[in-house]
Design a protein around this motif. Sequence first.
Motif, PDB file in Angstrom:
ATOM      1  N   THR A  18       0.842  -1.194   0.000  1.00  0.00           N
ATOM      2  CA  THR A  18       0.000   0.000   0.000  1.00  0.00           C
ATOM      3  C   THR A  18       0.876   1.243   0.000  1.00  0.00           C
ATOM      4  O   THR A  18       1.748   1.393   0.853  1.00  0.00           O
ATOM      5  CB  THR A  18      -0.928   0.027   1.223  1.00  0.00           C
ATOM      6  OG1 THR A  18      -1.834  -1.072   1.150  1.00  0.00           O
ATOM      7  CG2 THR A  18      -1.726   1.328   1.276  1.00  0.00           C
ATOM      8  N   ARG A  58     -13.625   6.497  -1.111  1.00  0.00           N
ATOM      9  CA  ARG A  58     -12.963   5.362  -1.775  1.00  0.00           C
ATOM     10  C   ARG A  58     -13.380   5.265  -3.236  1.00  0.00           C
ATOM     11  O   ARG A  58     -14.490   5.632  -3.611  1.00  0.00           O
ATOM     12  CB  ARG A  58     -13.327   4.061  -1.078  1.00  0.00           C
ATOM     13  CG  ARG A  58     -12.745   3.871   0.301  1.00  0.00           C
ATOM     14  CD  ARG A  58     -13.267   2.581   0.930  1.00  0.00           C
ATOM     15  NE  ARG A  58     -12.798   2.433   2.305  1.00  0.00           N
ATOM     16  CZ  ARG A  58     -11.764   1.673   2.658  1.00  0.00           C
ATOM     17  NH1 ARG A  58     -11.089   0.998   1.743  1.00  0.00           N
ATOM     18  NH2 ARG A  58     -11.400   1.579   3.918  1.00  0.00           N
ATOM     19  N   GLU A  60     -12.384   2.185  -6.012  1.00  0.00           N
ATOM     20  CA  GLU A  60     -11.617   0.994  -6.392  1.00  0.00           C
ATOM     21  C   GLU A  60     -10.446   0.804  -5.424  1.00  0.00           C
ATOM     22  O   GLU A  60     -10.662   0.642  -4.221  1.00  0.00           O
ATOM     23  CB  GLU A  60     -11.157   1.108  -7.846  1.00  0.00           C
ATOM     24  CG  GLU A  60     -12.345   1.181  -8.801  1.00  0.00           C
ATOM     25  CD  GLU A  60     -11.949   1.484 -10.234  1.00  0.00           C
ATOM     26  OE1 GLU A  60     -12.828   1.431 -11.090  1.00  0.00           O
ATOM     27  OE2 GLU A  60     -10.770   1.777 -10.511  1.00  0.00           O
ATOM     28  N   ARG A  61      -9.192   0.849  -5.869  1.00  0.00           N
ATOM     29  CA  ARG A  61      -8.057   0.627  -4.968  1.00  0.00           C
ATOM     30  C   ARG A  61      -7.574   1.925  -4.311  1.00  0.00           C
ATOM     31  O   ARG A  61      -6.574   1.926  -3.598  1.00  0.00           O
ATOM     32  CB  ARG A  61      -6.900  -0.007  -5.763  1.00  0.00           C
ATOM     33  CG  ARG A  61      -7.183  -1.405  -6.286  1.00  0.00           C
ATOM     34  CD  ARG A  61      -5.964  -2.034  -6.967  1.00  0.00           C
ATOM     35  NE  ARG A  61      -5.574  -1.304  -8.174  1.00  0.00           N
ATOM     36  CZ  ARG A  61      -4.473  -0.586  -8.284  1.00  0.00           C
ATOM     37  NH1 ARG A  61      -3.634  -0.466  -7.260  1.00  0.00           N
ATOM     38  NH2 ARG A  61      -4.191   0.030  -9.418  1.00  0.00           N
ATOM     39  N   LYS A  63      -8.031   5.305  -1.809  1.00  0.00           N
ATOM     40  CA  LYS A  63      -8.748   5.811  -0.637  1.00  0.00           C
ATOM     41  C   LYS A  63      -8.129   7.137  -0.228  1.00  0.00           C
ATOM     42  O   LYS A  63      -6.910   7.289  -0.222  1.00  0.00           O
ATOM     43  CB  LYS A  63      -8.644   4.830   0.530  1.00  0.00           C
ATOM     44  CG  LYS A  63      -9.457   5.274   1.752  1.00  0.00           C
ATOM     45  CD  LYS A  63      -9.386   4.251   2.889  1.00  0.00           C
ATOM     46  CE  LYS A  63      -8.140   4.427   3.729  1.00  0.00           C
ATOM     47  NZ  LYS A  63      -8.179   3.585   4.970  1.00  0.00           N
ATOM     48  N   ILE A  77      -3.025   3.962  -2.082  1.00  0.00           N
ATOM     49  CA  ILE A  77      -3.249   3.040  -3.201  1.00  0.00           C
ATOM     50  C   ILE A  77      -2.963   1.646  -2.662  1.00  0.00           C
ATOM     51  O   ILE A  77      -1.823   1.337  -2.293  1.00  0.00           O
ATOM     52  CB  ILE A  77      -2.320   3.327  -4.399  1.00  0.00           C
ATOM     53  CG1 ILE A  77      -2.440   4.781  -4.855  1.00  0.00           C
ATOM     54  CG2 ILE A  77      -2.645   2.374  -5.554  1.00  0.00           C
ATOM     55  CD1 ILE A  77      -1.462   5.148  -5.970  1.00  0.00           C
ATOM     56  N   THR A  78      -3.965   0.802  -2.578  1.00  0.00           N
ATOM     57  CA  THR A  78      -3.765  -0.552  -2.082  1.00  0.00           C
ATOM     58  C   THR A  78      -3.394  -1.479  -3.240  1.00  0.00           C
ATOM     59  O   THR A  78      -3.712  -1.202  -4.395  1.00  0.00           O
ATOM     60  CB  THR A  78      -5.027  -1.076  -1.396  1.00  0.00           C
ATOM     61  OG1 THR A  78      -6.110  -1.045  -2.331  1.00  0.00           O
ATOM     62  CG2 THR A  78      -5.390  -0.221  -0.196  1.00  0.00           C
ATOM     63  N   ALA A  79      -2.716  -2.563  -2.899  1.00  0.00           N
ATOM     64  CA  ALA A  79      -2.280  -3.556  -3.888  1.00  0.00           C
ATOM     65  C   ALA A  79      -1.640  -2.864  -5.085  1.00  0.00           C
ATOM     66  O   ALA A  79      -2.055  -3.045  -6.238  1.00  0.00           O
ATOM     67  CB  ALA A  79      -3.458  -4.419  -4.325  1.00  0.00           C
ATOM     68  N   SER A  80      -0.649  -2.048  -4.812  1.00  0.00           N
ATOM     69  CA  SER A  80      -0.069  -1.200  -5.861  1.00  0.00           C
ATOM     70  C   SER A  80       0.545  -2.029  -6.995  1.00  0.00           C
ATOM     71  O   SER A  80       1.015  -3.153  -6.791  1.00  0.00           O
ATOM     72  CB  SER A  80       0.984  -0.275  -5.259  1.00  0.00           C
ATOM     73  OG  SER A  80       1.994  -1.026  -4.644  1.00  0.00           O
ATOM     74  N   ASP A  84       0.780   1.980 -11.552  1.00  0.00           N
ATOM     75  CA  ASP A  84       0.417   3.106 -10.679  1.00  0.00           C
ATOM     76  C   ASP A  84       1.545   4.132 -10.580  1.00  0.00           C
ATOM     77  O   ASP A  84       1.370   5.200  -9.988  1.00  0.00           O
ATOM     78  CB  ASP A  84       0.084   2.603  -9.267  1.00  0.00           C
ATOM     79  CG  ASP A  84      -1.144   1.724  -9.225  1.00  0.00           C
ATOM     80  OD1 ASP A  84      -1.168   0.775  -8.410  1.00  0.00           O
ATOM     81  OD2 ASP A  84      -2.086   1.971 -10.009  1.00  0.00           O
TER      82      ASP A  84
END
Lengths: 109, 116
Positions: A18, A58, A60-61, A63, A77-80, A84
């Motif tokens: 993240t 939020r 998608e990925r 927040k 950014i989660t699960a980058s 990205d």
Amino acid sequence: SQKIEQNSEALNIQEGKTATLTCNYTNYSPAYLQWYRQDPGRGPVFLLLIRENEKEKRKERLKVTFDTTLKQSLFHITASQPADSATYLCAWGNTPLVFGKGTRLSVIA
Amino acid sequence: EAGVAQSPRYKIIEKRQSVAFWCNPISGHATLYWYQQILGQGPKLLIQFQNNGVVDDSQLPKDRFSAERLKGVDSTLKIQPAKLEDSAVYLCASSPGQGVGDTEAFFGQGTRLTVV
């Protein structure tokens, strides 16, 4: 006068982690904060807008949080992914629309 | 929907020459912005229009920069005479809102100006 700061010029993270980017503001409290993505040679592209009465938004990925006590917005950014990798800009959403310097994110595979 | 159009894409001029940039915003957008972005920095607002009126031009170097928005639609930004420090990307953006930051801004690709 109003001032908006992005403290990190660059951030490198491993794929899958993240990414957290910080935007701080001083003096006046903005009613809105906006986040944009900018790729080399292109104009900024809007990502998210958060209002001062919203704690979190939020998409998608992505927040965004808005802490009026700390005068700070965090962008996650989660699960980058390597895709990205770009420069992320926060903008003070008042008249006029004032941008920070941006944070260059590099996601390493 | 068509995006914000800017021209030219690139421009190289000598110092003390003049240059003009053109922007066609998204149809119906009342707010139009011109930003200057120097390499490695965030966009710096030069001027904001609401329809064909100026909302903010406090950071526009008025001794050399001028801008107008024709009939509340297209806009031109002019520099005369140019200095070396004017080398930057000039971004035009438009927004459907009233320019108070409650709606997103749509950016063009920018004009990269090099002053030699």
